[in-house]
Design a protein around this motif. Structure first.
Motif, mmCIF file in Angstrom:
data_model
loop_
_atom_site.group_PDB
_atom_site.id
_atom_site.type_symbol
_atom_site.label_atom_id
_atom_site.label_comp_id
_atom_site.label_asym_id
_atom_site.label_seq_id
_atom_site.Cartn_x
_atom_site.Cartn_y
_atom_site.Cartn_z
ATOM 1 N N THR A 96 31.986 55.914 31.530
ATOM 2 C CA THR A 96 32.200 55.731 32.958
ATOM 3 C C THR A 96 33.694 55.543 33.172
ATOM 4 O OG1 THR A 96 32.011 53.339 32.797
ATOM 5 C CG2 THR A 96 29.978 54.568 33.233
ATOM 6 N N LEU A 97 34.099 55.687 34.417
ATOM 7 C CA LEU A 97 35.490 55.487 34.767
ATOM 8 C C LEU A 97 35.642 54.047 35.242
ATOM 9 C CD1 LEU A 97 37.730 57.622 34.740
ATOM 10 C CD2 LEU A 97 37.479 57.801 37.209
ATOM 11 N N ASP A 98 36.548 53.305 34.622
ATOM 12 C CA ASP A 98 36.748 51.915 35.025
ATOM 13 C C ASP A 98 38.130 51.755 35.633
ATOM 14 O OD1 ASP A 98 36.311 48.964 35.026
ATOM 15 O OD2 ASP A 98 37.984 49.042 33.608
ATOM 16 N N HIS A 99 38.186 51.091 36.788
ATOM 17 C CA HIS A 99 39.484 50.725 37.353
ATOM 18 C C HIS A 99 39.856 49.368 36.770
ATOM 19 C CE1 HIS A 99 38.267 53.839 40.270
ATOM 20 N NE2 HIS A 99 39.574 54.053 40.358
ATOM 21 N N VAL A 100 40.950 49.318 36.028
ATOM 22 C CA VAL A 100 41.353 48.097 35.325
ATOM 23 C C VAL A 100 41.455 46.946 36.327
ATOM 24 C CG1 VAL A 100 43.110 47.029 33.870
ATOM 25 C CG2 VAL A 100 42.553 49.461 33.578
ATOM 26 N N ILE A 101 42.284 47.121 37.348
ATOM 27 C CA ILE A 101 42.260 46.203 38.490
ATOM 28 C C ILE A 101 41.272 46.832 39.472
ATOM 29 C CG2 ILE A 101 43.596 45.071 40.318
ATOM 30 C CD1 ILE A 101 45.013 44.456 37.788
ATOM 31 N N PRO A 102 40.154 46.181 39.757
ATOM 32 C CA PRO A 102 39.137 46.811 40.620
ATOM 33 C C PRO A 102 39.720 47.274 41.949
ATOM 34 C CG PRO A 102 38.311 44.777 39.645
ATOM 35 C CD PRO A 102 39.766 44.841 39.298
ATOM 36 N N ARG A 103 39.197 48.384 42.425
ATOM 37 C CA ARG A 103 39.729 48.988 43.644
ATOM 38 C C ARG A 103 39.629 48.043 44.831
ATOM 39 N NH1 ARG A 103 39.641 55.136 44.732
ATOM 40 N NH2 ARG A 103 41.664 54.428 45.396
ATOM 41 N N TRP A 111 46.655 57.065 36.952
ATOM 42 C CA TRP A 111 46.521 57.125 35.491
ATOM 43 C C TRP A 111 46.721 55.756 34.866
ATOM 44 C CZ3 TRP A 111 44.381 61.077 33.265
ATOM 45 C CH2 TRP A 111 44.510 62.354 33.805
ATOM 46 N N GLU A 112 47.576 54.928 35.498
ATOM 47 C CA GLU A 112 47.898 53.622 34.925
ATOM 48 C C GLU A 112 46.802 52.587 35.162
ATOM 49 O OE1 GLU A 112 49.875 55.405 36.863
ATOM 50 O OE2 GLU A 112 51.602 55.909 35.601
ATOM 51 N N ASN A 113 45.829 52.916 36.024
ATOM 52 C CA ASN A 113 44.806 51.923 36.356
ATOM 53 C C ASN A 113 43.382 52.402 36.102
ATOM 54 O OD1 ASN A 113 44.233 49.234 37.404
ATOM 55 N ND2 ASN A 113 43.346 50.260 39.190
ATOM 56 N N VAL A 114 43.226 53.575 35.480
ATOM 57 C CA VAL A 114 41.868 54.020 35.148
ATOM 58 C C VAL A 114 41.746 54.200 33.642
ATOM 59 C CG1 VAL A 114 41.374 55.152 37.355
ATOM 60 C CG2 VAL A 114 42.454 56.454 35.529
ATOM 61 N N LYS A 125 32.228 43.897 32.484
ATOM 62 C CA LYS A 125 33.490 43.610 33.176
ATOM 63 C C LYS A 125 33.257 43.448 34.667
ATOM 64 C CE LYS A 125 38.109 45.575 33.922
ATOM 65 N NZ LYS A 125 38.048 46.269 35.195
ATOM 66 N N ALA A 126 32.384 44.279 35.199
ATOM 67 C CA ALA A 126 32.023 44.250 36.627
ATOM 68 C C ALA A 126 33.269 44.239 37.504
ATOM 69 C CB ALA A 126 31.114 43.072 36.920
ATOM 70 N N GLY A 127 33.328 43.346 38.476
ATOM 71 C CA GLY A 127 34.436 43.367 39.435
ATOM 72 C C GLY A 127 35.605 42.511 39.025
ATOM 73 N N ARG A 128 35.767 42.307 37.705
ATOM 74 C CA ARG A 128 36.847 41.417 37.248
ATOM 75 C C ARG A 128 37.992 42.193 36.608
ATOM 76 N NH1 ARG A 128 33.355 37.497 33.528
ATOM 77 N NH2 ARG A 128 32.518 39.520 32.888
ATOM 78 N N THR A 129 39.104 41.538 36.436
ATOM 79 C CA THR A 129 40.205 42.129 35.668
ATOM 80 C C THR A 129 39.870 41.897 34.190
ATOM 81 O OG1 THR A 129 41.500 40.098 35.546
ATOM 82 C CG2 THR A 129 41.846 41.494 37.494
ATOM 83 N N PRO A 130 40.515 42.615 33.284
ATOM 84 C CA PRO A 130 40.250 42.389 31.855
ATOM 85 C C PRO A 130 40.497 40.938 31.449
ATOM 86 C CG PRO A 130 41.522 44.402 32.157
ATOM 87 C CD PRO A 130 41.457 43.726 33.498
ATOM 88 N N GLU A 131 41.536 40.339 31.986
ATOM 89 C CA GLU A 131 41.845 38.943 31.657
ATOM 90 C C GLU A 131 40.692 38.027 32.066
ATOM 91 O OE1 GLU A 131 44.108 40.886 33.480
ATOM 92 O OE2 GLU A 131 45.140 41.423 31.609
ATOM 93 N N THR A 140 47.401 50.685 26.627
ATOM 94 C CA THR A 140 47.868 50.598 27.999
ATOM 95 C C THR A 140 47.726 51.983 28.615
ATOM 96 O OG1 THR A 140 49.471 48.962 27.287
ATOM 97 C CG2 THR A 140 49.804 49.945 29.465
ATOM 98 N N PRO A 141 46.932 52.087 29.685
ATOM 99 C CA PRO A 141 46.722 53.435 30.252
ATOM 100 C C PRO A 141 47.998 54.027 30.828
ATOM 101 C CG PRO A 141 45.665 51.750 31.611
ATOM 102 C CD PRO A 141 46.177 51.052 30.382
ATOM 103 N N ALA A 142 48.165 55.324 30.614
ATOM 104 C CA ALA A 142 49.363 56.028 31.084
ATOM 105 C C ALA A 142 48.969 57.476 31.373
ATOM 106 C CB ALA A 142 50.449 55.982 30.008
ATOM 107 N N PRO A 143 49.820 58.195 32.111
ATOM 108 C CA PRO A 143 49.521 59.616 32.320
ATOM 109 C C PRO A 143 49.412 60.315 30.972
ATOM 110 C CG PRO A 143 51.316 58.918 33.752
ATOM 111 C CD PRO A 143 51.053 57.774 32.800
ATOM 112 N N PRO A 144 48.560 61.342 30.874
ATOM 113 C CA PRO A 144 48.356 62.000 29.577
ATOM 114 C C PRO A 144 49.624 62.678 29.094
ATOM 115 C CG PRO A 144 47.296 63.253 31.318
ATOM 116 C CD PRO A 144 47.787 61.992 31.940
ATOM 117 N N HIS A 145 49.788 62.635 27.805
ATOM 118 C CA HIS A 145 50.902 63.315 27.175
ATOM 119 C C HIS A 145 50.693 64.809 27.355
ATOM 120 C CE1 HIS A 145 53.903 64.391 24.289
ATOM 121 N NE2 HIS A 145 53.025 65.065 23.585
#
Ligand code: ZN
Length: 169
Positions: A96-103, A111-114, A125-131, A140-145
């Motif tokens: 599934t696609l997870d938004h690190v900081i929920p939308r 790219w930095e948040n999915v 994880k549900a509606g929480r941040t990873p922390e 750390t998510p980043a745009p694809p190389h």
């Protein structure tokens, strides 16, 4: 034979993409490409014989496709993450696609948040941040190389020895 892959070089001899023999012959016949390498043998039609190209070159410089930004899609994110859940490290097709900081908490669809997450981790994880969830991201998510030649399927490079010289090592 007509569906064999043909390497298409830009006017400056840089690999551009791959097409099929059928398309390559049409391009050569219409003087829209020149043949650099003969694959093997000839194609016979009713009244003509065409050498089967393996490498062709375009007479005009074509703008490279990799200048286009990669589109942010589920499949591109899964590919970037190696089809691996970025929380537990499990490789699975059921991602599934997870938004690190929920939308709904201001997280962006960038790219930095999915990241890719398995169903279990996404539910946990549900509606929480990873922390908050006590879950650690593997990367750390980043745009694809953007590999310059990532659009040339690698299995071709292994099977077509005559293509090798066109790829810088
Ligand atoms: Zn997981």
């Amino acid at each position: 034979m007509i569906n064999r892959p043909v390497l298409v070089l830009n006017q400056n001899y840089e690999p551009l993409n791959v097409c099929h023999v059928r398309r390559a012959i049409v391009l050569i016949y219409q003087s829209k490409a020149e043949m650099l390498e003969n694959g093997a043998g000839f194609v016979h039609t009713a009244d003509r014989m065409f050498p089967i190209p393996s490498v062709i070159r375009l007479p005009h410089l074509v703008k490279r496709p990799f200048h286009v930004n990669r589109k942010l899609t589920r499949m591109e994110v899964f590919a970037r993450d190696g089809h691996m859940c970025q929380y537990c490290g499990r490789q699975t097709r059921q991602l599934t696609l997870d938004h690190v900081i929920p939308r709904f908490r201001g997280g962006q669809h960038t790219w930095e948040n999915v990241v890719s997450a398995c169903v279990t981790c996404n539910r946990k994880k549900a509606g929480r941040t990873p922390e908050e969830a006590g879950m650690k991201l593997r990367h750390t998510p980043a745009p694809p190389h953007t590999d310059r030649y990532s659009y040339i399927p690698s299995q071709y490079l292994q099977s077509r020895r005559e293509w090798e010289r066109y790829f810088p090592h």
